[in-house]
Design a protein around this motif. Structure first.
Motif, mmCIF file in Angstrom:
data_model
loop_
_atom_site.group_PDB
_atom_site.id
_atom_site.type_symbol
_atom_site.label_atom_id
_atom_site.label_comp_id
_atom_site.label_asym_id
_atom_site.label_seq_id
_atom_site.Cartn_x
_atom_site.Cartn_y
_atom_site.Cartn_z
ATOM 1 N N ILE B 14 1.126 -8.851 3.629
ATOM 2 C CA ILE B 14 0.338 -8.473 4.790
ATOM 3 C C ILE B 14 0.063 -9.780 5.522
ATOM 4 O O ILE B 14 -0.069 -10.827 4.882
ATOM 5 C CB ILE B 14 -0.937 -7.787 4.275
ATOM 6 C CG1 ILE B 14 -0.517 -6.418 3.752
ATOM 7 C CG2 ILE B 14 -2.005 -7.693 5.327
ATOM 8 C CD1 ILE B 14 -1.404 -5.866 2.701
ATOM 9 N N LEU B 20 -2.488 -5.195 8.505
ATOM 10 C CA LEU B 20 -1.226 -4.567 8.116
ATOM 11 C C LEU B 20 -0.425 -4.240 9.358
ATOM 12 O O LEU B 20 0.110 -3.150 9.535
ATOM 13 C CB LEU B 20 -1.500 -3.290 7.319
ATOM 14 C CG LEU B 20 -2.094 -3.517 5.937
ATOM 15 C CD1 LEU B 20 -2.905 -2.332 5.494
ATOM 16 C CD2 LEU B 20 -0.978 -3.796 4.947
ATOM 17 N N PHE B 26 -1.906 3.232 10.844
ATOM 18 C CA PHE B 26 -2.679 4.084 9.957
ATOM 19 C C PHE B 26 -4.027 4.349 10.608
ATOM 20 O O PHE B 26 -4.496 3.551 11.427
ATOM 21 C CB PHE B 26 -2.889 3.384 8.615
ATOM 22 C CG PHE B 26 -1.613 3.172 7.849
ATOM 23 C CD1 PHE B 26 -0.940 4.245 7.283
ATOM 24 C CD2 PHE B 26 -1.092 1.892 7.685
ATOM 25 C CE1 PHE B 26 0.229 4.048 6.573
ATOM 26 C CE2 PHE B 26 0.085 1.691 6.982
ATOM 27 C CZ PHE B 26 0.740 2.770 6.430
ATOM 28 N N THR B 30 -7.521 4.708 6.176
ATOM 29 C CA THR B 30 -6.356 4.336 5.369
ATOM 30 C C THR B 30 -6.110 2.837 5.454
ATOM 31 O O THR B 30 -5.843 2.167 4.447
ATOM 32 C CB THR B 30 -5.107 5.105 5.859
ATOM 33 O OG1 THR B 30 -5.382 6.504 5.800
ATOM 34 C CG2 THR B 30 -3.900 4.799 4.996
ATOM 35 N N ALA B 33 -8.435 1.137 3.202
ATOM 36 C CA ALA B 33 -8.035 1.337 1.808
ATOM 37 C C ALA B 33 -6.854 0.430 1.446
ATOM 38 O O ALA B 33 -6.825 -0.183 0.373
ATOM 39 C CB ALA B 33 -7.685 2.802 1.568
ATOM 40 N N LEU B 34 -5.887 0.325 2.361
ATOM 41 C CA LEU B 34 -4.710 -0.504 2.094
ATOM 42 C C LEU B 34 -5.111 -1.965 1.929
ATOM 43 O O LEU B 34 -4.579 -2.675 1.073
ATOM 44 C CB LEU B 34 -3.683 -0.357 3.226
ATOM 45 C CG LEU B 34 -2.959 0.996 3.264
ATOM 46 C CD1 LEU B 34 -2.140 1.126 4.541
ATOM 47 C CD2 LEU B 34 -2.055 1.171 2.040
ATOM 48 N N GLU B 36 -7.973 -2.983 0.850
ATOM 49 C CA GLU B 36 -8.639 -3.092 -0.450
ATOM 50 C C GLU B 36 -7.614 -3.140 -1.601
ATOM 51 O O GLU B 36 -7.790 -3.877 -2.559
ATOM 52 C CB GLU B 36 -9.606 -1.919 -0.654
ATOM 53 C CG GLU B 36 -10.893 -2.064 0.153
ATOM 54 C CD GLU B 36 -11.741 -0.779 0.111
ATOM 55 O OE1 GLU B 36 -12.678 -0.673 0.914
ATOM 56 O OE2 GLU B 36 -11.450 0.107 -0.720
ATOM 57 N N ILE B 37 -6.555 -2.336 -1.456
ATOM 58 C CA ILE B 37 -5.499 -2.376 -2.478
ATOM 59 C C ILE B 37 -4.881 -3.769 -2.515
ATOM 60 O O ILE B 37 -4.655 -4.348 -3.588
ATOM 61 C CB ILE B 37 -4.399 -1.321 -2.195
ATOM 62 C CG1 ILE B 37 -4.977 0.091 -2.323
ATOM 63 C CG2 ILE B 37 -3.213 -1.494 -3.156
ATOM 64 C CD1 ILE B 37 -4.013 1.191 -1.884
ATOM 65 N N ASP B 38 -4.637 -4.304 -1.331
ATOM 66 C CA ASP B 38 -4.061 -5.647 -1.264
ATOM 67 C C ASP B 38 -4.978 -6.662 -1.954
ATOM 68 O O ASP B 38 -4.503 -7.563 -2.653
ATOM 69 C CB ASP B 38 -3.832 -6.038 0.196
ATOM 70 C CG ASP B 38 -2.999 -7.305 0.309
ATOM 71 O OD1 ASP B 38 -1.962 -7.394 -0.383
ATOM 72 O OD2 ASP B 38 -3.397 -8.209 1.062
ATOM 73 N N CYS B 40 -7.014 -6.051 -4.461
ATOM 74 C CA CYS B 40 -6.798 -5.856 -5.908
ATOM 75 C C CYS B 40 -5.520 -6.545 -6.363
ATOM 76 O O CYS B 40 -5.495 -7.193 -7.411
ATOM 77 C CB CYS B 40 -6.665 -4.362 -6.228
ATOM 78 S SG CYS B 40 -8.230 -3.504 -6.283
ATOM 79 N N GLN B 41 -4.450 -6.379 -5.578
ATOM 80 C CA GLN B 41 -3.178 -6.992 -5.948
ATOM 81 C C GLN B 41 -3.308 -8.503 -6.072
ATOM 82 O O GLN B 41 -2.740 -9.106 -6.974
ATOM 83 C CB GLN B 41 -2.087 -6.677 -4.910
ATOM 84 C CG GLN B 41 -1.542 -5.281 -4.940
ATOM 85 C CD GLN B 41 -0.889 -4.863 -6.251
ATOM 86 O OE1 GLN B 41 -0.902 -3.705 -6.596
ATOM 87 N NE2 GLN B 41 -0.334 -5.800 -7.022
#
Lengths: 238, 238
Positions: B14, B20, B26, B30, B33-34, B36-38, B40-41
């Protein structure tokens, strides 16, 4: 569960008493030197074993440390509609497995979980969580791999299919048709046939791809350039 | 020496600002959320890197702990005449490399040493120690592998051959004869051609066999059943 420990290099074992009886007759001095070398080897072997144990502990520690982030990630992913089916459909190997109707079914998949067994070497399980859906009544479908023995095994949840919705059955009938038709020898695409396949658990490429590629970073498969998505799964949604 | 660190799984990054932008549009939820996922990654990636570092430290620690035993073993081995040439001549892959005259020369080999570089990943060296001998004036012949970069290299000691004793030259002339004769396409047996060969350092099978099989436990190759030895190296000694 019986597991195989780390396997240090094997050596031609000197017999129990510590003599080198089975080999050539050496003079006393050489014989003594050989026994001393064997003593060194035993020390080295013991250190090798301790090293393997420590490395395993590090791996276990980090599996534990990563876990909350994987759990948090799973919670966030639930907020994104069709996250997993999109990631699956965009993944080169996994998508090759998805029949059209199966892809419909995977729209109900809400969560993926991959768990290595505590000792790592002995196996892992993959859990597919589903919301209420017209295909089956299970909440979770699990495929589990026991690889720690010389006789590796896998097993998977028995799926309680709804009437006329059995996707394994339809995959089997596609398979039959293929055998009779011109596409003989080609494998039928089917996620659910894979799920129920336990022929060679230590060589389950799809399971390994899900464990080692999809699970560590699914975002890269959810996010694909616009152009690919337009021809992909997005269009098929109602 | 530049080295490559552990390579965690790559992800479609990203952009710097954390947006993103490159992916589809999105909705705000969304999108959040994406991101936030990033996040975590990134935490997971950082843990992966720390795990690799810790595992490396364990390996380094045990390399240090094993070292005195390898040194002690080397001292004991010196007491056994022809230990290394016997082990080499009994090793399936290494023996396949030994020309008859080269084997004579290796009778003067007193010590083998394999050293991994401190950071393990970046390479290793193999040292062949020799006593005073009619073939060359070097005490030690070293072949060294630098594998930490995208351009792996190996190098080896320049051998100071005695007059008319150059075994590389004789290997080359055997090679020439072979090319002209019926054995075209076959590789000539030569330990010293291998020693000077730097064509594909990251795929040097013989070096790897010496490092990972011979060095960890040479006793198993020194000790072979009587019947094999009678036809082997023992007979050739004066």
């Amino acid at each position: 569960m019986s597991t195989e420990g780390p396997t240090p290099k094997k050596m031609k074992k000197i017999d129990e008493s510590g003599d080198l009886e089975e080999s050539r007759d050496f003079d006393a001095e050489t014989q003594k030197a050989l026994e001393e070398i064997d003593g060194c080897q035993n020390e080295i072997d013991a250190l090798n074993e301790k090293a393997s144990e420590e490395i395993l502990k590090v791996e276990q520690k980090y599996n534990k440390l990563r876990k909350p982030f994987f759990e948090k990630r799973n919670e966030i992913i639930k907020k994104i509609p069709n996250f997993w089916v999109t990631a699956f459909a965009n993944h080169p190997q996994v998508s090759a497995l998805l029949d059209e109707e199966e892809e419909e079914c995977l729209h109900y998949m809400t969560q993926l979980e991959v768990e290595e067994f505590e000792d790592i070497k002995s196996g892992y399980r993959i859990k597919f969580h589903f919301s209420k859906n017209p295909y089956f009544s299970n909440d979770v479908l699990t495929k589990e791999f026991h690889l720690g023995t010389s006789d590796p095994k896998s097993e998977s949840t028995k799926i309680s299919w709804s009437a006329d919705m059995n996707l394994v059955k339809s995959a089997r009938s596609r398979q039959e048709k293929m055998k009779q038709g011109r596409k003989r020898g080609l494998d039928v695409k089917s996620f659910f046939l894979w799920f129920e396949d336990h022929e060679d658990p230590s060589q389950d490429d799809i399971a390994e791809v899900i464990k080692d590629d999809m699970w560590p970073n699914p975002l890269q498969y959810f996010l694909v350039p616009d152009i690919e998505v337009e021809n992909g799964v997005e269009e098929e949604e109602e």
